[in-house]
Design an enzyme around this catalytic site. Structure first.
Site, short mmCIF file in Angstrom:
data_model
loop_
_atom_site.label_atom_id
_atom_site.label_comp_id
_atom_site.label_asym_id
_atom_site.label_seq_id
_atom_site.Cartn_x
_atom_site.Cartn_y
_atom_site.Cartn_z
N ASP A 92 -5.72 8.75 8.66
CA ASP A 92 -5.62 7.99 9.90
C ASP A 92 -5.70 8.89 11.12
O ASP A 92 -5.08 9.95 11.15
CB ASP A 92 -4.23 7.33 10.01
CG ASP A 92 -4.15 6.06 9.22
OD1 ASP A 92 -5.15 5.71 8.58
OD2 ASP A 92 -3.09 5.43 9.27
N LYS A 132 0.84 -1.21 0.00
CA LYS A 132 0.00 0.00 0.00
C LYS A 132 0.87 1.26 0.00
O LYS A 132 0.66 2.16 -0.79
CB LYS A 132 -0.90 0.01 1.24
CG LYS A 132 -1.61 1.32 1.47
CD LYS A 132 -2.46 1.32 2.72
CE LYS A 132 -1.72 1.81 3.95
NZ LYS A 132 -1.48 3.26 3.97
N ASN A 133 1.84 1.30 0.91
CA ASN A 133 2.61 2.52 1.08
C ASN A 133 3.57 2.78 -0.08
O ASN A 133 4.20 3.82 -0.14
CB ASN A 133 3.38 2.51 2.41
CG ASN A 133 2.43 2.73 3.58
OD1 ASN A 133 1.25 3.03 3.38
ND2 ASN A 133 2.95 2.58 4.79
#
Ligand code: UD1
Length: 421
Positions: A113, A17-18
């Site tokens: 987040d 993902k990152n």
């Protein structure tokens, strides 16, 4: 979920993902079609795809095949709306490519987040050194490089992942040489550097804390395979360790998890390398492990909630120190509801292991906290209900389905809230 199962079987780790989010943003640097392979089917990829569409790109996402292709126009638009940026803080990574490509970028100030107020000062001063003026206007960061970007030496006060990425993706199209000192060295940065190099960027020092970039006039589109997700691989490694299970983690890159696998071995797990990944066999009951999070190659902050989960059911007591995002300890309040014995003092958490947790309703506050609460539920007596699972969808593809395949008793009672195609 109902606690008690030992997880057994095989899982495959997709691209990170990152990394993929930054690679998708970096596609903006070249006109034409960039294709990314081994893309995970997670919510954050859909959000980034939508953001790129609104910047004028055509994005095709083959979710089953794990392929994303992005057709970038000659002149992309340069405004990233609040609606998308607030859904995913990583949207800030379009700042570097947009200002390099368009000479201007307007990016809403991020949300994402709930893990603390994450500053952007290093992005702003770093880009400032390359000749970008940045101001805030009605909740938007407005970046302008009226006379183009100019290479410079930037010494980061802290090896920020996001700031390193924005500087890299701006510097590749700047005039002259840029040196990024104290750059982040995460495998996802290395992945971005490799893709940029294949696009025609001239850069050296990949994987070290000094990156040297010679700007070029233009870059070309490429096809690129995304580096495996070390945090997802680590999640499954902890899942085996916590449940006393036995998991083959295919496409897991042990070289990116050195510190993590050492710690798991210290806690009693057996780790063996396989031709296409690795295997973790958990002990009957883990021994407590002390961990302090640090930038790569230190212990990753994203895996810290899993350490607390392991320590919570271990034999012994241990200290977990969070050096990057203090607010990740929000998770502690939730795991305490399952009977975990954790005392937080500033950025230290002292965990006393108990033989078994006991089920309760809990709530996920971010991606990793959500996944760690699921693991905790798997070793809690009774039925645990985790709310806020949309956070888990941001980073894990169909985690409930994968867990059932490994022998866990897990059901999902709310449907994914996918708003983007
Ligand atoms: C990325 C990852 C995240 C991971 C983190 C650290 C993505 C999408 N997210 O986040 O999962 O936990 O790396 O490995 O890739 N900071 C400043 N000023 C800045 C920039 C950062 O003070 O300008 C601080 C932050 O508040 C934080 C620390 O530096 O305390 C780390 O941030 P950074 O390395 O930038 O992480 P992200 O890129 O946000």
């Amino acid at each position: 979920m109902v606690g008690g199962a030992r997880l057994e079987g095989s899982v495959r780790v997709p691209g990170a993902k990152n990394s993929v989010l930054k690679l998708m943003a970096a596609a903006l640097l070249a006109e034409g079609t960039t294709t990314l392979v081994d893309v995970p089917d997670i919510l954050d990829v859909r959000i980034m795809a939508e953001l790129l569409r609104r910047l004028g790109c055509e994005v095709h996402h083959d979710r089953v095949g794990g392929v994303v292709s992005i057709r970038v126009p000659g002149t992309p638009s340069h405004r990233a709306d609040y609606e998308l940026v607030r859904a995913m803080r990583a949207s800030i990574c379009v700042l570097g490519p947009l200002v390099a490509r368009c000479g201007r970028a307007e990016v809403a100030l991020p949300g994402g987040d709930a893990i603390g107020s994450r500053g952007l000062d290093l992005h702003v001063t770093g880009l400032g050194a390359l000749g970008v003026t940045i101001g805030v206007d009605h909740g938007y960061l407005v970046a302008e490089a009226a006379t183009g970007l100019l290479g410079a030496t930037v010494r980061l006060e802290f090896p920020s992942v996001g700031a390193t990425e924005n500087l890299l993706t701006a510097a590749v199209l700047a005039r002259g040489t840029t040196v990024i000192d104290n750059a982040a060295r995460e495998p996802e940065i290395v992945d971005l550097c490799r893709m940029l190099r294949r696009m025609g960027a001239r850069l050296d020092g990949i994987g070290t804390s000094t990156l040297r970039i010679e700007g070029v006039d233009r870059l070309g589109p490429v096809e690129h395979r995304v580096v495996p997700d070390r945090i997802v691989a680590g999640t499954w490694a902890f899942a085996a360790a916590v449940t006393g299970g036995d998991l083959e983690i295919r496409n897991g890159e042990t070289g990116h998890l050195g510190m993590v696998l050492d710690k798991l071995e210290t806690s009693g797990s057996v780790v063996s390398v396989l031709p296409d990944g690795f295997r973790v066999t958990g002990p009957k009951r883990p021994r407590a492990i002390d961990v302090a999070t640090l930038p790569y190659p230190g212990f990753p902050t994203d895996l810290q909630p899993f350490v607390i989960t392991l320590d919570a059911v271990s034999d012994g007591a241990a200290m977990v120190t969070e050096n990057l995002f203090e607010a990740r300890f929000r998770f502690v309040q939730e795991i305490a509801r399952l009977g975990a014995q954790v005392k937080v003092d500033g950025h230290h958490a002292l965990v006393h292991g108990v033989p078994r947790l006991s089920a309760a309703p809990v709530e996920a506050s971010d991606i990793r906290a959500g996944a760690a609460l699921v693991l905790a539920g798997l070793v809690a007596e009774g039925e645990t209900v985790v709310a806020g699972v949309q956070h888990i969808d941001r980073g894990y593809a169909a985690m409930d389905v994968v867990l059932r395949g490994l022998g866990a008793e897990v059901t999902r009672t709310t449907l994914p809230e996918y708003t983007y195609p």
